[in-house]
Scaffold this active site. Structure first.
Site, PDB file in Angstrom:
ATOM      1  N   HIS A  30       0.834  -1.197   0.000  1.00 22.12           N
ATOM      2  CA  HIS A  30       0.000   0.000   0.000  1.00 22.12           C
ATOM      3  C   HIS A  30       0.872   1.250   0.000  1.00 22.12           C
ATOM      4  CE1 HIS A  30      -3.172   2.623   2.189  1.00 22.12           C
ATOM      5  NE2 HIS A  30      -3.513   2.521   0.921  1.00 22.12           N
ATOM      6  N   HIS A  44      -0.677  10.934  -2.403  1.00 23.81           N
ATOM      7  CA  HIS A  44      -2.004  10.525  -1.958  1.00 23.81           C
ATOM      8  C   HIS A  44      -2.989  11.680  -1.859  1.00 23.81           C
ATOM      9  CE1 HIS A  44      -5.200   9.496   0.944  1.00 23.81           C
ATOM     10  NE2 HIS A  44      -5.120   8.305   0.377  1.00 23.81           N
TER      11      HIS A  44
END
Length: 241
Positions: A7, A49
Protein backbone atom coordinates in the site's frame (compact mmCIF):
# COMPACT_ATOMS: atom_id res chain seq x y z
CA UNK A 1 -3.26 -17.75 -5.29
CA UNK A 2 -3.70 -14.59 -3.23
CA UNK A 3 -1.69 -11.64 -4.55
CA UNK A 4 -0.03 -9.22 -2.13
CA UNK A 5 0.22 -5.50 -2.88
CA UNK A 6 2.23 -2.92 -0.97
CA UNK A 7 0.00 0.00 0.00
CA UNK A 8 1.70 3.13 -1.32
CA UNK A 9 4.75 0.87 -1.37
CA UNK A 10 5.74 -0.30 2.08
CA UNK A 11 4.40 2.78 3.82
CA UNK A 12 4.67 1.27 7.28
CA UNK A 13 8.44 1.38 6.88
CA UNK A 14 9.22 4.14 4.36
CA UNK A 15 7.71 7.42 3.15
CA UNK A 16 4.52 6.62 1.25
CA UNK A 17 4.26 6.81 -2.53
CA UNK A 18 7.99 7.27 -3.06
CA UNK A 19 10.50 5.25 -5.05
CA UNK A 20 12.25 4.00 -1.86
CA UNK A 21 8.90 2.83 -0.48
CA UNK A 22 8.07 0.94 -3.69
CA UNK A 23 11.60 -0.44 -3.85
CA UNK A 24 11.34 -1.79 -0.31
CA UNK A 25 8.02 -3.47 -1.10
CA UNK A 26 9.54 -5.08 -4.18
CA UNK A 27 12.51 -6.31 -2.14
CA UNK A 28 10.04 -7.91 0.29
CA UNK A 29 8.60 -9.88 -2.62
CA UNK A 30 5.23 -8.26 -3.32
CA UNK A 31 3.30 -9.09 -6.44
CA UNK A 32 2.59 -5.41 -6.96
CA UNK A 33 2.19 -1.95 -5.48
CA UNK A 34 -0.77 0.33 -4.99
CA UNK A 35 -0.23 4.03 -5.62
CA UNK A 36 -2.23 7.25 -5.95
CA UNK A 37 -2.07 9.85 -8.69
CA UNK A 38 -2.86 13.53 -9.08
CA UNK A 39 -1.94 16.02 -11.80
CA UNK A 40 0.18 19.16 -11.64
CA UNK A 41 -0.69 22.54 -13.09
CA UNK A 42 1.39 21.74 -16.17
CA UNK A 43 -0.31 18.40 -16.74
CA UNK A 44 2.15 15.90 -15.25
CA UNK A 45 0.83 12.82 -13.44
CA UNK A 46 2.49 12.62 -10.03
CA UNK A 47 2.33 9.94 -7.36
CA UNK A 48 1.00 11.38 -4.11
CA UNK A 49 -2.00 10.52 -1.96
CA UNK A 50 -3.49 13.85 -0.93
CA UNK A 51 -4.87 16.72 -2.98
CA UNK A 52 -2.31 18.93 -1.22
CA UNK A 53 1.39 18.43 -0.59
CA UNK A 54 1.09 19.60 3.02
CA UNK A 55 0.95 16.30 4.94
CA UNK A 56 3.66 14.32 3.19
CA UNK A 57 6.17 17.00 2.15
CA UNK A 58 7.79 20.16 3.50
CA UNK A 59 5.69 22.26 1.16
CA UNK A 60 2.12 23.46 1.03
CA UNK A 61 -0.59 23.98 -1.53
CA UNK A 62 -2.75 21.98 -3.89
CA UNK A 63 -1.00 19.69 -6.34
CA UNK A 64 -3.01 21.09 -9.23
CA UNK A 65 -1.79 24.62 -8.44
CA UNK A 66 1.90 23.62 -8.57
CA UNK A 67 4.11 22.86 -11.56
CA UNK A 68 6.09 19.65 -11.72
CA UNK A 69 9.26 21.63 -11.09
CA UNK A 70 7.76 23.06 -7.89
CA UNK A 71 6.61 19.63 -6.70
CA UNK A 72 10.02 18.14 -7.44
CA UNK A 73 11.72 20.69 -5.20
CA UNK A 74 9.79 19.37 -2.18
CA UNK A 75 11.11 16.85 0.33
CA UNK A 76 8.74 13.87 0.56
CA UNK A 77 10.87 11.92 3.01
CA UNK A 78 11.99 14.15 5.88
CA UNK A 79 8.68 14.02 7.76
CA UNK A 80 8.94 10.23 7.92
CA UNK A 81 12.44 10.35 9.38
CA UNK A 82 15.86 11.89 8.88
CA UNK A 83 17.25 8.93 6.94
CA UNK A 84 14.72 9.62 4.19
CA UNK A 85 15.58 13.30 3.80
CA UNK A 86 15.76 14.42 0.18
CA UNK A 87 13.34 11.85 -1.26
CA UNK A 88 11.16 13.44 -3.93
CA UNK A 89 7.60 13.00 -5.17
CA UNK A 90 7.84 10.73 -8.23
CA UNK A 91 5.92 10.96 -11.46
CA UNK A 92 3.98 7.90 -12.56
CA UNK A 93 6.36 7.61 -15.50
CA UNK A 94 9.36 7.51 -13.16
CA UNK A 95 7.78 4.64 -11.25
CA UNK A 96 7.20 2.72 -14.48
CA UNK A 97 10.77 3.41 -15.59
CA UNK A 98 12.15 2.17 -12.28
CA UNK A 99 10.14 -1.05 -11.94
CA UNK A 100 8.73 -1.69 -15.40
CA UNK A 101 7.07 -5.05 -15.88
CA UNK A 102 8.65 -6.66 -12.82
CA UNK A 103 5.54 -6.00 -10.75
CA UNK A 104 1.82 -5.30 -11.06
CA UNK A 105 0.30 -1.88 -10.35
CA UNK A 106 -2.93 -0.64 -8.83
CA UNK A 107 -3.23 3.00 -9.83
CA UNK A 108 -5.80 4.97 -7.88
CA UNK A 109 -7.03 8.07 -9.66
CA UNK A 110 -8.08 10.27 -6.77
CA UNK A 111 -10.24 12.53 -8.95
CA UNK A 112 -11.12 12.48 -12.62
CA UNK A 113 -11.33 14.99 -15.44
CA UNK A 114 -13.82 17.25 -13.69
CA UNK A 115 -10.91 18.25 -11.45
CA UNK A 116 -7.85 17.17 -13.44
CA UNK A 117 -8.76 17.56 -17.12
CA UNK A 118 -7.45 14.62 -19.15
CA UNK A 119 -5.89 12.66 -16.29
CA UNK A 120 -7.55 9.39 -17.29
CA UNK A 121 -6.13 9.52 -20.82
CA UNK A 122 -2.66 10.39 -19.53
CA UNK A 123 -2.70 7.42 -17.14
CA UNK A 124 -3.93 5.01 -19.80
CA UNK A 125 -1.35 6.26 -22.30
CA UNK A 126 1.48 5.72 -19.79
CA UNK A 127 0.24 2.19 -19.08
CA UNK A 128 0.18 1.46 -22.80
CA UNK A 129 3.59 3.05 -23.45
CA UNK A 130 5.35 1.00 -20.79
CA UNK A 131 3.33 -2.17 -21.31
CA UNK A 132 2.86 -2.71 -17.60
CA UNK A 133 0.33 -4.96 -15.89
CA UNK A 134 -1.83 -2.25 -14.34
CA UNK A 135 -5.31 -1.87 -12.97
CA UNK A 136 -6.96 1.54 -12.62
CA UNK A 137 -9.03 1.92 -9.44
CA UNK A 138 -11.00 4.76 -7.90
CA UNK A 139 -13.76 5.95 -5.61
CA UNK A 140 -14.59 8.34 -8.48
CA UNK A 141 -16.73 6.18 -10.74
CA UNK A 142 -16.99 8.92 -13.38
CA UNK A 143 -13.21 8.70 -13.70
CA UNK A 144 -13.46 4.93 -14.19
CA UNK A 145 -16.18 5.46 -16.79
CA UNK A 146 -13.79 7.78 -18.64
CA UNK A 147 -11.04 5.16 -18.45
CA UNK A 148 -13.39 2.53 -19.84
CA UNK A 149 -14.37 4.85 -22.71
CA UNK A 150 -10.70 5.30 -23.60
CA UNK A 151 -9.77 1.62 -23.29
CA UNK A 152 -12.31 -1.21 -23.41
CA UNK A 153 -9.89 -3.85 -22.13
CA UNK A 154 -7.88 -2.22 -19.34
CA UNK A 155 -8.53 -3.67 -15.90
CA UNK A 156 -10.75 -1.46 -13.76
CA UNK A 157 -11.63 -1.76 -10.08
CA UNK A 158 -14.16 0.13 -7.99
CA UNK A 159 -13.22 1.08 -4.43
CA UNK A 160 -15.93 1.34 -1.83
CA UNK A 161 -16.87 1.14 1.83
CA UNK A 162 -19.85 -1.15 2.14
CA UNK A 163 -21.17 -4.62 1.40
CA UNK A 164 -20.11 -6.22 -1.86
CA UNK A 165 -23.74 -6.86 -2.86
CA UNK A 166 -24.46 -3.11 -2.81
CA UNK A 167 -21.92 -2.37 -5.56
CA UNK A 168 -22.45 -5.20 -8.03
CA UNK A 169 -24.62 -3.11 -10.35
CA UNK A 170 -22.04 -0.31 -10.49
CA UNK A 171 -19.30 -2.83 -11.33
CA UNK A 172 -21.42 -4.28 -14.14
CA UNK A 173 -22.20 -0.83 -15.54
CA UNK A 174 -18.48 0.00 -15.66
CA UNK A 175 -17.53 -3.43 -16.98
CA UNK A 176 -15.16 -3.60 -14.02
CA UNK A 177 -13.17 -6.73 -13.26
CA UNK A 178 -12.40 -5.94 -9.62
CA UNK A 179 -14.20 -4.98 -6.44
CA UNK A 180 -12.15 -3.31 -3.69
CA UNK A 181 -14.18 -3.12 -0.48
CA UNK A 182 -12.80 -2.00 2.86
CA UNK A 183 -11.47 -5.20 4.40
CA UNK A 184 -13.56 -4.97 7.58
CA UNK A 185 -16.77 -5.32 5.55
CA UNK A 186 -15.77 -8.40 3.55
CA UNK A 187 -17.51 -11.67 4.32
CA UNK A 188 -17.69 -15.09 2.73
CA UNK A 189 -21.12 -14.53 1.20
CA UNK A 190 -19.97 -11.38 -0.57
CA UNK A 191 -16.86 -13.03 -1.97
CA UNK A 192 -18.90 -15.98 -3.22
CA UNK A 193 -21.35 -13.60 -4.92
CA UNK A 194 -18.57 -11.68 -6.62
CA UNK A 195 -16.87 -14.83 -7.87
CA UNK A 196 -20.14 -16.26 -9.13
CA UNK A 197 -20.52 -13.12 -11.27
CA UNK A 198 -16.96 -13.28 -12.55
CA UNK A 199 -15.63 -10.46 -10.37
CA UNK A 200 -12.47 -10.57 -8.27
CA UNK A 201 -12.15 -9.12 -4.78
CA UNK A 202 -9.23 -7.12 -3.39
CA UNK A 203 -9.06 -6.30 0.33
CA UNK A 204 -7.63 -3.05 1.72
CA UNK A 205 -5.90 -2.18 4.02
CA UNK A 206 -4.92 -5.34 5.91
CA UNK A 207 -2.11 -5.08 8.44
CA UNK A 208 -3.07 -7.91 10.80
CA UNK A 209 -1.87 -11.43 10.02
CA UNK A 210 -4.87 -13.12 11.59
CA UNK A 211 -7.24 -11.04 9.51
CA UNK A 212 -5.21 -11.90 6.42
CA UNK A 213 -5.60 -15.61 7.21
CA UNK A 214 -9.36 -15.21 7.45
CA UNK A 215 -9.59 -13.30 4.18
CA UNK A 216 -7.49 -15.95 2.45
CA UNK A 217 -9.77 -18.65 3.83
CA UNK A 218 -12.87 -17.06 2.27
CA UNK A 219 -11.22 -16.62 -1.09
CA UNK A 220 -10.20 -13.00 -1.58
CA UNK A 221 -8.01 -12.54 -4.65
CA UNK A 222 -5.56 -9.98 -3.35
CA UNK A 223 -4.60 -8.17 -0.16
CA UNK A 224 -3.10 -4.69 0.11
CA UNK A 225 -1.05 -3.82 3.20
CA UNK A 226 1.07 -1.08 4.74
CA UNK A 227 3.29 -3.92 6.02
CA UNK A 228 3.45 -6.30 3.06
CA UNK A 229 6.07 -8.50 4.72
CA UNK A 230 3.50 -9.49 7.35
CA UNK A 231 0.97 -10.55 4.75
CA UNK A 232 3.62 -12.34 2.70
CA UNK A 233 4.44 -14.47 5.74
CA UNK A 234 0.81 -15.58 5.80
CA UNK A 235 0.48 -16.25 2.07
CA UNK A 236 3.80 -18.10 1.90
CA UNK A 237 2.80 -20.26 4.87
CA UNK A 238 -0.47 -21.00 3.11
CA UNK A 239 1.36 -22.20 0.00
CA UNK A 240 3.56 -24.47 2.12
CA UNK A 241 0.60 -26.30 3.69
Amino acid sequence: MVLVFGHRGAMGYAPENTIPSFRLAVEMGVDGVELDVHMTRDGEVVVIHDFTVDRTTNGNGYVRDLTLEQVKRLDAGAKFGGKWRGVSVPTLEEVFREFGRRIKYKIEIKRGSDYYPGIERKVVELIRRYGVDAQVISFDYDALSNVRAIDRDIEVGIIFIGRISWFIDIAKKLNAQWLHPSQDLIDERGVELAHRLGLRVGAWTVNDEERARYLMSIGVDDITSNYPDRILRVTRAGKAI
